[in-house]
Design an enzyme around this catalytic site. Structure first.
Site, PDB file in Angstrom:
ATOM      1  CE  LYS A  92       5.254   4.422   0.214  1.00 10.79           C
ATOM      2  NZ  LYS A  92       6.353   3.725  -0.253  1.00 10.79           N
ATOM      3  N   PRO A 118       0.658  -1.232   0.145  1.00  8.89           N
ATOM      4  CG  PRO A 118      -0.553  -1.399   1.838  1.00  8.89           C
ATOM      5  CD  PRO A 118       0.604  -1.822   1.305  1.00  8.89           C
ATOM      6  CD  GLU A 119       2.833   3.044  -4.423  1.00  8.67           C
ATOM      7  OE1 GLU A 119       3.135   4.476  -4.747  1.00  8.67           O
ATOM      8  OE2 GLU A 119       3.076   2.395  -5.328  1.00  8.67           O
ATOM      9  NE  ARG A 170      11.264  -1.049  -4.976  1.00  5.99           N
ATOM     10  CZ  ARG A 170      10.377  -0.533  -4.297  1.00  5.99           C
ATOM     11  NH1 ARG A 170      10.864   0.449  -3.694  1.00  5.99           N
ATOM     12  NH2 ARG A 170       9.189  -1.036  -4.684  1.00  5.99           N
TER      13      ARG A 170
END
Length: 272
Positions: free
Chosen positions: A59, A2-3, A262
């Site tokens: 977050k 979750p952002e 990433r």
DNA sequence: CGGGGCTCCTGTGCGC
DNA sequence: TGCGCACAGGAGCCCC
């Protein structure tokens, strides 16, 4: 996982169902996700306490509780990659289940168990909060400040957007989507953006996050809202996870590179 | 400060 | 089929 938009969705969902409910029991299936205090204290403080309020910062989601001794604590939840907070029936896969006074459960699920639960008195004392940058949808987050802060950073813009000390709440999805909307190459140095580009990025960060909240988040994988349902923003991705597929603007093939370890998706024609 | 690599964990998908 | 590797909405740490 979750952002900011996903955590915000979970927050607004849970506000409708757990506030003013009492926690009557806790079942811990994976003790390692509880970082503080010890398990005994964690349980004894939370059982028979009431959920009073839910807060989101970046977050991080925190449930403000009042114990039966009338003390205020915060249950801070960082869901990291695969954490979920789902209200409903007890989930056999849950890592920690909170039984509520109406017989339903608040389940903390987390496939990879990278998430963290902390029960603390002083939420502001958490290092993650102390070091957190501005809230991108907050009123005190101003374009001029963003333009100035970006102009002095030599780091590449995409990893910088993921730095929670620089700006809170943005993760891998919304970083690449906001950069695509802004036609900015993710590997460009932050200080090489001109003021116009920085301003466009500022607006697109807000716009992308707001749209994602309207869609109740992105569920390309295992994100679920407070009721266990998917969000639909993943249907609107321009670049995330679209390696080799045609750019929706120019039909050029979407590239995937690594930045700061990433996966990073972008269109080399649209983003300069 | 910036960047790369590694770590924490579990699961899935792909190439050989 | 089986195996090994890459990869996954995160982030902290160490080293250069």
């Amino acid at each position: 996982m979750p952002e900011l938009p996903e955590v915000e969705t979970i927050k607004s969902d849970l506000e409708k169902v757990i506030l003013n409910k009492k926690i009557t029991d806790i079942v811990i299936h994976r003790a390692s996700v509880i970082k503080e205090p010890g398990l005994k204290k964690f349980k004894s403080l939370l059982i028979n306490s009431w959920c009073k309020k839910i807060i989101r910062r970046g977050k991080l989601l925190a449930i403000e509780i009042i114990t039966h001794q009338k003390e205020i604590y915060f249950l801070a939840v960082h869901m990291r990659m695969t954490g979920q907070l789902v209200y409903g029936k007890e989930d056999p896969k849950s890592r920690v289940s909170f039984k509520l006074s109406n017989g339903f459960y608040l389940c903390y699920n987390d496939q990879r168990t990278l998430g963290e639960l902390r029960l603390v008195k002083d939420i502001r004392g958490l290092s993650v909060i102390k070091n957190m940058g501005p809230e991108p949808l907050g009123e005190d987050f101003k374009a001029d400040d963003f333009i100035r802060d970006i102009s002095v950073r030599a780091a590449r813009i995409k990893p910088l957007l993921l730095d929670q000390k620089f700006i809170a709440g943005i993760g891998n999805i919304y970083a690449v989507e906001a950069l695509f909307s802004s036609k900015i190459n993710p590997a460009k140095k932050a200080c090489d953006l001109n003021a116009r580009e920085a301003k466009v990025l500022f607006k697109n960060i807000k716009g992308t996050l707001r749209k994602a909240i309207k869609c109740r988040g992105s569920s390309f994988s295992n994100y679920r809202d407070g009721y266990g349902n998917k969000g639909t923003f993943s249907e609107n991705f321009y670049v995330y996870g679209r390696k080799g597929l045609p750019c929706l603007v120019c039909e050029n093939s979407i590239q995937r590179i690594k930045l700061g370890g990433r996966g990073t998706y972008f269109c080399s024609k649209c983003q300069k």
